[in-house]
Design an enzyme around this catalytic site. Structure first.
Site, mmCIF file in Angstrom:
data_model
loop_
_atom_site.group_PDB
_atom_site.id
_atom_site.type_symbol
_atom_site.label_atom_id
_atom_site.label_comp_id
_atom_site.label_asym_id
_atom_site.label_seq_id
_atom_site.Cartn_x
_atom_site.Cartn_y
_atom_site.Cartn_z
ATOM 1 N N CYS A 146 -14.912 17.566 60.730
ATOM 2 C CA CYS A 146 -15.568 18.630 59.970
ATOM 3 C C CYS A 146 -16.171 19.621 60.968
ATOM 4 O O CYS A 146 -15.486 20.133 61.838
ATOM 5 C CB CYS A 146 -16.588 17.997 59.034
ATOM 6 S SG CYS A 146 -17.498 19.101 57.955
ATOM 7 N N ASP B 161 -7.565 23.140 52.198
ATOM 8 C CA ASP B 161 -8.955 23.185 52.659
ATOM 9 C C ASP B 161 -9.430 24.635 52.668
ATOM 10 O O ASP B 161 -8.919 25.463 53.419
ATOM 11 C CB ASP B 161 -9.040 22.594 54.071
ATOM 12 C CG ASP B 161 -10.463 22.359 54.536
ATOM 13 O OD1 ASP B 161 -11.392 22.949 53.946
ATOM 14 O OD2 ASP B 161 -10.648 21.589 55.491
ATOM 15 N N HIS C 252 -10.465 17.417 52.477
ATOM 16 C CA HIS C 252 -11.481 17.611 53.502
ATOM 17 C C HIS C 252 -12.382 16.376 53.536
ATOM 18 O O HIS C 252 -12.913 15.951 52.514
ATOM 19 C CB HIS C 252 -12.322 18.857 53.197
ATOM 20 C CG HIS C 252 -13.286 19.185 54.289
ATOM 21 N ND1 HIS C 252 -12.925 19.901 55.401
ATOM 22 C CD2 HIS C 252 -14.595 18.861 54.454
ATOM 23 C CE1 HIS C 252 -13.971 20.029 56.202
ATOM 24 N NE2 HIS C 252 -14.990 19.395 55.649
#
Length: 246
Positions: free
Chosen positions: A128, A183, A215
């Site tokens: 992330c 995403d 994600h």
């Protein structure tokens, strides 16, 4: 075994997970957390990477906002409602607070700490927001890092003049990116822009979108977990480190 240590920076003390292999380490790895933070899930992942033969350090990138215990989720994030509530309750504000200037302070302290445990080659990967920090780490220490990985990273290639992808030029690492599918924080257009930066830098790279992987697909303690994507990421990451830190 994973132990928790403290890293001293000019802005305060950052806790970190540290894991070491049983034998002589082949190198060192900096692991950057996702927006949920350091927690047992990250400790398990760090331990798995260490089992491949590396010293692994995973710092609490949000140390300015609180300790690992203070910032840890209190709800079961495998429940989508609980996960959404966690992100709505300050997580994204903490992400936005990690400015380029603050990261410059932090990255230097993290690298210096890892270097105190290992003398071999260094690599880094992140999840992330952590994928962005991994790219910036190699950009800040281009002669130190031989490999960079990013998984379900967001905002890696933006129109900002300080976008992470601008840090790739001048580095010598091999890059591996496993992007989440559909995403919003890393669209196919963003992935293509990242690919152009990798090509222009002349580095060895892989820039894939993992099919059907949401994600956050690596994180087994959240509702975004996808086993196929998570296991693929471990296999691809282990192969990346084996060929660059042999």
């Amino acid at each position: 075994m994973v132990e928790q240590i403290e890293i001293e920076t000019s802005d305060g003390i950052a806790e970190a997970y540290l894991a070491r292999p049983e034998g002589e380490p082949k190198g060192g790895v900096l692991v950057y957390m996702d927006a949920i933070g350091l927690r047992p899930q990250l400790a398990e992942m760090v331990e798995r990477v260490a089992s491949w033969g590396y010293v692994v350090l995973a710092p609490n990138a949000f140390y300015r906002d609180g300790s690992v215990a203070e910032l840890a989720p209190t709800a079961d994030l495998r429940d989508p409602v609980a996960r959404d509530a966690f992100f709505a309750d300050g997580a994204m504000a903490r992400v936005r607070s990690l400015t380029v200037a603050r990261l410059a302070v932090d990255i230097s302290a993290y690298v210096q700490t890892l270097r105190s445990y290992v003398s071999g080659p260094l690599a880094t990967h992140g999840y992330c927001m952590g994928a962005r920090i991994a790219v910036r780490t190699a950009g800040r220490f281009p002669d130190e890092f031989v490999a960079v990985g990013g998984f379900h990273g967001g905002g890696l290639a933006t129109t900002d003049e300080a976008s992470p992808h601008t840090c790739i030029a001048g580095t010598r690492a091999e890059y591996y990116f496993g992007h989440a599918d559909h995403d919003r924080s890393m669209t196919p257009e963003n992935v293509a822009e990242l690919g152009r930066a990798l090509d222009e830098a002349g580095v060895v790279s892989t820039n894939h979108i993992y099919p059907d992987a949401p994600h956050g697909y690596t994180m087994a303690d959240t509702s975004s977990y996808q086993e196929a994507g998570a296991e693929r990421h471990f296999a691809d990451l282990e192969a990346l480190y084996a060929r660059t830190m042999a």
